[in-house]
Design a protein around this motif. Structure first.
Motif, PDB file in Angstrom:
ATOM      1  N   GLY A   1      -1.378  14.564   6.981  1.00 45.31           N
ATOM      2  CA  GLY A   1      -0.577  13.473   6.443  1.00 45.31           C
ATOM      3  C   GLY A   1       0.907  13.675   6.674  1.00 45.31           C
TER       4      GLY A   1
ATOM      5  N   ALA B   1      -1.490   9.160   1.307  1.00 38.28           N
ATOM      6  CA  ALA B   1      -2.541   9.476   0.333  1.00 38.28           C
ATOM      7  C   ALA B   1      -3.219  10.804   0.674  1.00 38.28           C
ATOM      8  N   ILE B   2      -3.367  11.086   1.958  1.00 36.23           N
ATOM      9  CA  ILE B   2      -3.926  12.381   2.369  1.00 36.23           C
ATOM     10  C   ILE B   2      -3.010  13.505   1.893  1.00 36.23           C
TER      11      ILE B   2
ATOM     12  N   VAL C   1      -2.247   5.569   4.268  1.00 42.14           N
ATOM     13  CA  VAL C   1      -3.390   6.478   4.404  1.00 42.14           C
ATOM     14  C   VAL C   1      -2.903   7.915   4.568  1.00 42.14           C
TER      15      VAL C   1
ATOM     16  N   TYR D   1       0.826  -1.213   0.000  1.00 46.42           N
ATOM     17  CA  TYR D   1       0.000   0.000   0.000  1.00 46.42           C
ATOM     18  C   TYR D   1       0.858   1.261   0.000  1.00 46.42           C
TER      19      TYR D   1
ATOM     20  N   THR E   1       0.953   4.229  -2.808  1.00 47.14           N
ATOM     21  CA  THR E   1       0.934   5.658  -2.476  1.00 47.14           C
ATOM     22  C   THR E   1       2.054   6.384  -3.216  1.00 47.14           C
TER      23      THR E   1
ATOM     24  N   LEU F   1       0.059   0.436   6.772  1.00 51.81           N
ATOM     25  CA  LEU F   1      -1.299   0.873   6.450  1.00 51.81           C
ATOM     26  C   LEU F   1      -1.526   2.335   6.845  1.00 51.81           C
ATOM     27  N   SER F   2      -1.089   2.691   8.040  1.00 51.63           N
ATOM     28  CA  SER F   2      -1.233   4.082   8.492  1.00 51.63           C
ATOM     29  C   SER F   2      -0.430   5.016   7.597  1.00 51.63           C
TER      30      SER F   2
END
Length: 141
Positions: free
Chosen positions: A122, A92-93, A89, A15, A19, A85-86
Motif C-alpha cells: 500500500g 486500506a491495505i 484500496v 473512498y 480510508t 479508487l486505487s
C-alpha cells in the motif's frame, strides 16, 4: 455559478475520505493500547519507555506508525486526486497492515511485527501513484 465539491474532486474521492477515517480509528486504537499498557505497567508521563520490554513494544508499535503517518497522509491525498479508487484500496491495505504490525509487536517478540510487512504494498503503491499524478500534471503521461 458557485463551485461545488463535485467540481473540485473526483466523485470516487469519497473512498479516499473513508480510508482517512479508517486510519483515524487505527491511530485511536494504537493510542488506547499504549494508554492501557501505561496503566498496566505503571509507566508515568512523560516517560516514553520503561524497563518493562512489553510496554516498549506497545509504545514502539504506536510511535513507528506515527513516524510514517504524515508521509502516508500526503501520498494518500496526492494519489487519491488522480486515482481515487486505487488509492483507497492501497490506503486500506496500509492501514490494515498497521494493525497486523502492532498485534505482532504486542506479543513481546519484536520480530513478529513483520506480520505487517504487506503494508509496503500500500505504501509504495501510493508513492508510485503520487509520482504518476505528478507526471500527469506535467503532461508527461
Amino acid at each position: 455559478m458557485a463551485t461545488t465539491i463535485h467540481d473540485v474532486l473526483p466523485s470516487h474521492f469519497a473512498y479516499v475520505i473513508f480510508t482517512y477515517i479508517y486510519s483515524v480509528f487505527m491511530i485511536m486504537y494504537l493510542s488506547m493500547k499504549v494508554m492501557g499498557a501505561r496503566k498496566k505497567y505503571g509507566v508515568k508521563y512523560p516517560d516514553m519507555y520503561s524497563k518493562e520490554p512489553l510496554f516498549n513494544c506497545f509504545q514502539r508499535a504506536h510511535q513507528n506508525t506515527m513516524e510514517v503517518y504524515p508521509i502516508w497522509l500526503v501520498f494518500q491525498l496526492i494519489a487519491g486526486l488522480a486515482f481515487p479508487l486505487s488509492a483507497a484500496v492501497l490506503g486500506a491495505i496500509w492501514v490494515t497492515s498497521r494493525f497486523s504490525y502492532a498485534w505482532g509487536y504486542y506479543t513481546g517478540d519484536p520480530e513478529k511485527r513483520m506480520k505487517g510487512m504487506y503494508g509496503y504494498i500500500g505504501y509504495f503503491g501510493l508513492m508510485l501513484l503520487s509520482i504518476a499524478t505528478a507526471l500527469q500534471l506535467l503532461h508527461l503521461i
